[in-house]
Design a protein around this motif. Structure first.
Motif, PDB file in Angstrom:
ATOM      1  N   ILE A 179     -14.713 -12.090  -8.581  1.00 17.45           N
ATOM      2  CA  ILE A 179     -14.422 -12.597  -6.921  1.00 17.45           C
ATOM      3  C   ILE A 179     -14.881 -14.070  -6.999  1.00 17.45           C
ATOM      4  CG2 ILE A 179     -14.491 -10.381  -6.216  1.00 17.45           C
ATOM      5  CD1 ILE A 179     -17.601 -11.060  -5.326  1.00 17.45           C
ATOM      6  N   SER A 180     -15.325 -14.828  -8.120  1.00 21.99           N
ATOM      7  CA  SER A 180     -15.850 -15.915  -8.131  1.00 21.99           C
ATOM      8  C   SER A 180     -14.910 -16.985  -7.726  1.00 21.99           C
ATOM      9  CB  SER A 180     -16.306 -16.520  -9.363  1.00 21.99           C
ATOM     10  OG  SER A 180     -15.414 -16.196 -10.353  1.00 21.99           O
ATOM     11  N   LYS A 181     -13.621 -16.796  -7.917  1.00 20.72           N
ATOM     12  CA  LYS A 181     -12.581 -17.971  -7.588  1.00 20.72           C
ATOM     13  C   LYS A 181     -12.283 -17.785  -6.140  1.00 20.72           C
ATOM     14  CE  LYS A 181     -10.176 -18.731 -11.915  1.00 20.72           C
ATOM     15  NZ  LYS A 181      -9.009 -18.499 -12.858  1.00 20.72           N
ATOM     16  N   VAL A 182     -12.362 -16.437  -5.601  1.00 22.30           N
ATOM     17  CA  VAL A 182     -12.014 -16.238  -4.162  1.00 22.30           C
ATOM     18  C   VAL A 182     -13.460 -16.920  -3.436  1.00 22.30           C
ATOM     19  CG1 VAL A 182     -12.168 -14.554  -2.298  1.00 22.30           C
ATOM     20  CG2 VAL A 182     -10.559 -14.360  -4.464  1.00 22.30           C
ATOM     21  N   LEU A 183     -14.334 -16.501  -3.890  1.00 22.30           N
ATOM     22  CA  LEU A 183     -15.665 -17.130  -3.201  1.00 22.30           C
ATOM     23  C   LEU A 183     -15.543 -18.630  -3.215  1.00 22.30           C
ATOM     24  CD1 LEU A 183     -18.464 -14.700  -4.377  1.00 22.30           C
ATOM     25  CD2 LEU A 183     -17.322 -14.839  -2.093  1.00 22.30           C
ATOM     26  N   SER A 184     -15.325 -19.432  -4.303  1.00 27.79           N
ATOM     27  CA  SER A 184     -15.322 -20.770  -4.307  1.00 27.79           C
ATOM     28  C   SER A 184     -14.385 -21.407  -3.510  1.00 27.79           C
ATOM     29  CB  SER A 184     -14.976 -21.282  -5.680  1.00 27.79           C
ATOM     30  OG  SER A 184     -13.478 -21.192  -6.099  1.00 27.79           O
ATOM     31  N   LEU A 185     -13.347 -20.731  -2.866  1.00 31.30           N
ATOM     32  CA  LEU A 185     -12.505 -21.139  -1.747  1.00 31.30           C
ATOM     33  C   LEU A 185     -13.147 -21.021  -0.323  1.00 31.30           C
ATOM     34  CD1 LEU A 185      -9.162 -19.401  -2.824  1.00 31.30           C
ATOM     35  CD2 LEU A 185      -9.756 -21.852  -3.135  1.00 31.30           C
ATOM     36  N   LEU A 186     -13.921 -20.387  -0.271  1.00 30.13           N
ATOM     37  CA  LEU A 186     -14.396 -20.011   1.238  1.00 30.13           C
ATOM     38  C   LEU A 186     -15.328 -21.098   1.692  1.00 30.13           C
ATOM     39  CD1 LEU A 186     -15.328 -16.330   1.103  1.00 30.13           C
ATOM     40  CD2 LEU A 186     -13.201 -17.278   1.703  1.00 30.13           C
ATOM     41  N   PRO A 187     -15.138 -21.502   3.278  1.00 29.75           N
ATOM     42  CA  PRO A 187     -16.051 -22.716   3.924  1.00 29.75           C
ATOM     43  C   PRO A 187     -17.231 -22.326   3.757  1.00 29.75           C
ATOM     44  CG  PRO A 187     -14.601 -21.451   5.580  1.00 29.75           C
ATOM     45  CD  PRO A 187     -14.089 -20.951   4.076  1.00 29.75           C
ATOM     46  N   ASN A 188     -18.220 -23.548   3.469  1.00 32.08           N
ATOM     47  CA  ASN A 188     -19.536 -23.100   3.394  1.00 32.08           C
ATOM     48  C   ASN A 188     -20.190 -23.598   4.711  1.00 32.08           C
ATOM     49  OD1 ASN A 188     -19.470 -25.760   3.328  1.00 32.08           O
ATOM     50  ND2 ASN A 188     -20.086 -25.948   1.155  1.00 32.08           N
ATOM     51  N   ASN A 189     -19.293 -24.011   5.724  1.00 29.70           N
ATOM     52  CA  ASN A 189     -19.791 -24.290   6.931  1.00 29.70           C
ATOM     53  C   ASN A 189     -19.619 -23.022   8.108  1.00 29.70           C
ATOM     54  OD1 ASN A 189     -17.097 -24.133   7.181  1.00 29.70           O
ATOM     55  ND2 ASN A 189     -17.002 -26.107   8.587  1.00 29.70           N
ATOM     56  N   ALA A 190     -19.624 -21.796   7.747  1.00 35.05           N
ATOM     57  CA  ALA A 190     -19.344 -20.658   8.285  1.00 35.05           C
ATOM     58  C   ALA A 190     -20.462 -19.816   8.202  1.00 35.05           C
ATOM     59  CB  ALA A 190     -18.000 -19.818   7.747  1.00 35.05           C
ATOM     60  N   VAL A 191     -20.776 -19.001   9.072  1.00 36.99           N
ATOM     61  CA  VAL A 191     -21.864 -17.894   9.270  1.00 36.99           C
ATOM     62  C   VAL A 191     -21.188 -16.644   8.588  1.00 36.99           C
ATOM     63  CG1 VAL A 191     -23.373 -16.586  10.625  1.00 36.99           C
ATOM     64  CG2 VAL A 191     -22.902 -18.768  11.366  1.00 36.99           C
ATOM     65  N   TYR A 192     -21.897 -15.915   7.571  1.00 35.82           N
ATOM     66  CA  TYR A 192     -21.191 -14.814   7.019  1.00 35.82           C
ATOM     67  C   TYR A 192     -21.794 -13.712   7.412  1.00 35.82           C
ATOM     68  CZ  TYR A 192     -18.174 -17.788   4.388  1.00 35.82           C
ATOM     69  OH  TYR A 192     -17.171 -18.747   3.980  1.00 35.82           O
ATOM     70  N   TYR A 193     -21.124 -12.569   7.256  1.00 40.28           N
ATOM     71  CA  TYR A 193     -21.589 -11.088   7.799  1.00 40.28           C
ATOM     72  C   TYR A 193     -20.979 -10.274   6.490  1.00 40.28           C
ATOM     73  CZ  TYR A 193     -22.170 -13.323  12.139  1.00 40.28           C
ATOM     74  OH  TYR A 193     -22.342 -14.237  13.069  1.00 40.28           O
ATOM     75  N   PHE A 194     -21.892 -10.126   5.384  1.00 41.61           N
ATOM     76  CA  PHE A 194     -21.476  -9.452   4.226  1.00 41.61           C
ATOM     77  C   PHE A 194     -21.204  -7.948   4.645  1.00 41.61           C
ATOM     78  CE2 PHE A 194     -23.268 -13.515   2.975  1.00 41.61           C
ATOM     79  CZ  PHE A 194     -22.105 -14.081   2.331  1.00 41.61           C
TER      80      PHE A 194
END
Length: 425
Positions: A347-362
């Motif tokens: 999943i590393s490539k998918v995670l690298s695409l995601l915006p880091n200015n969001a609040v995440y709920y895993f």
């Protein structure tokens, strides 16, 4: 084993518990072999040869493409079968005619009828559902059926039909452990649905795999069309051979559908050449009303306003890239991202695409393949993505809603199975 008077719930539970199911179990359920499907079709009197079909493969977009084709064919007046997978809420979503799901009693009756062959050959969950769809479409005498490939193409259980046209959507890296670890290898598996002397459409020309399709089509004397060379879709409408052809409000569609629709239009053109009568009015109406006509779910589906909340089943690198672009095209305050993934993919490539200015709920879906929410949170942190691990999908969504302002955006995705568990889908 359910008897003839077994309830639908018991029958479906039997299918889930007795037969390997890829969506739930992963590798143990994947069979690179058509033997069981052929045996099932023989037992049923070869229903797969008793109706006309369109066969749709690809990595991203094959589900949406299948729904668009079915919606257009319905609006053109044809009794249209639609087979897709996986389902999101109910097993019966997989098999539809004119948007109506297969009757529960038909599922019960079918499983009871094929009990002898199930016990003899122990087919997979997917093999059973493919045989069920063929049998149902033949018995209901559909005019045309749109059949979506499960995985790959060459050895997929659906690949026993002789379609009017084969259609292959975008190819990207996904299911490498089964289909190959290069995009060329994956393309070769998808190209396995091309049939001798039958036309094939590739929705999007991708230079690195163009030769794969050209060589396969040439070897089978199949006419090959790269749809993106002939159709171009914008928010203002559709251009055919660089001339404005159809006027429609593309702003209501997620932009990633602009890549899928050229293949749809090219397939409709070929269907008209093969004796069907599908008007431009039917094409427009099918596109504009696909959610109502085929009950399409989970493709940039809006769940609420104020705050805006969307879900999407896109889950691999290319699919998530489209989603991130779509999010970037919207005006909103803060982004809240409810994310869950499976445990058998890198999943590393998918995670690298995601915006880091969001609040995440895993979160994690209630299936064995789900990646633990805490583990996902740890992996995400390595990519600068921070938030809270809340295992239950709907609890995670509720937490996002409670934290979001009316001008914020909530997105829910990362896996089909996360979207499937949403209460309000």
């Amino acid at each position: 084993m359910p008897t003839i008077d077994a309830t639908f719930e018991q029958t479906v539970q039997y299918l889930y518990s007795q037969l390997p199911m890829f969506q739930r179990d992963g590798a143990s359920a994947y069979k690179k072999d058509l033997t069981n499907t052929i045996r099932l079709c023989e037992f049923l009197g070869h229903p797969e040869h008793q109706f006309k079909s369109i066969h749709v493969a690809g990595t991203n977009g094959k589900g949406s493409t299948s729904h668009y084709l079915a919606a257009i064919l319905q609006k053109a007046g044809y009794k249209t079968g639609l087979y897709t997978s996986p389902h999101l809420k109910s097993f019966t979503e997989r098999i539809k005619i004119n948007g109506e799901e297969i009757r529960q009693q038909a599922v019960v009756d079918f499983v009871s009828r094929i009990k002898p062959i199930i016990e003899e050959i122990k087919p997979s969950f997917f093999e059973i559902t493919v045989a069920m769809c063929f049998d149902y479409f033949a018995k209901e005498q559909v005019d045309i059926a749109v059949i979506e490939v499960g995985m790959g193409g060459r050895l997929d259980s659906t690949n026993v039909i002789l379609p009017e046209v084969s259609l292959i959507t975008n190819i990207s890296m996904d299911h490498q452990q089964w289909l190959g670890d290069t995009i060329e290898a994956i393309a070769r598996e998808k190209a396995g649905i091309i049939k001798r002397n039958r036309p094939v459409i590739v929705s999007e020309m991708q230079e690195e795999i163009t030769d794969v399709f050209k060589k396969t089509a040439e070897g089978l004397s199949a006419t090959l069309t790269f749809a993106s060379n002939h159709y171009h879709v914008t928010s203002e409408g559709v251009y055919k051979e660089n001339v404005h052809w159809l006027h429609f409000n593309g702003s209501s569609l997620p932009s990633y559908q602009f890549k899928n629709l050229p293949g749809v239009f090219a397939a409709i053109e070929i269907m008209n050449q093969r004796g069907f009568r599908i008007s431009e009015e039917a094409i427009l109406s099918g596109i504009n009303n696909v959610y109502e006509l085929t009950r399409l779910k989970g493709r940039w589906q809006k769940l609420s306003d104020k705050p805006m909340m969307f879900c999407d089943v896109g889950h691999n690198e290319a699919g998530m890239s489209y989603i991130v672009d779509q999010i970037a095209s919207i005006d909103f305050g803060r982004l809240h991202f409810v994310l869950g993934m499976v445990n058998d993919k890198d999943i590393s490539k998918v995670l690298s695409l995601l915006p880091n200015n969001a609040v995440y709920y895993f979160c994690q879906a209630k299936i064995p393949r789900a990646l633990n929410a805490e583990v996902l949170s740890e992996k995400a942190r390595q990519f600068g993505l921070f938030g809270t691990a809340i295992k239950d999908v709907n609890e995670a969504v509720n937490e996002a809603r409670s934290n979001a302002g009316i001008n914020d955006l909530i997105f829910i995705g990362g896996s089909n199975f996360v979207v499937a568990e949403l209460d309000n889908l």
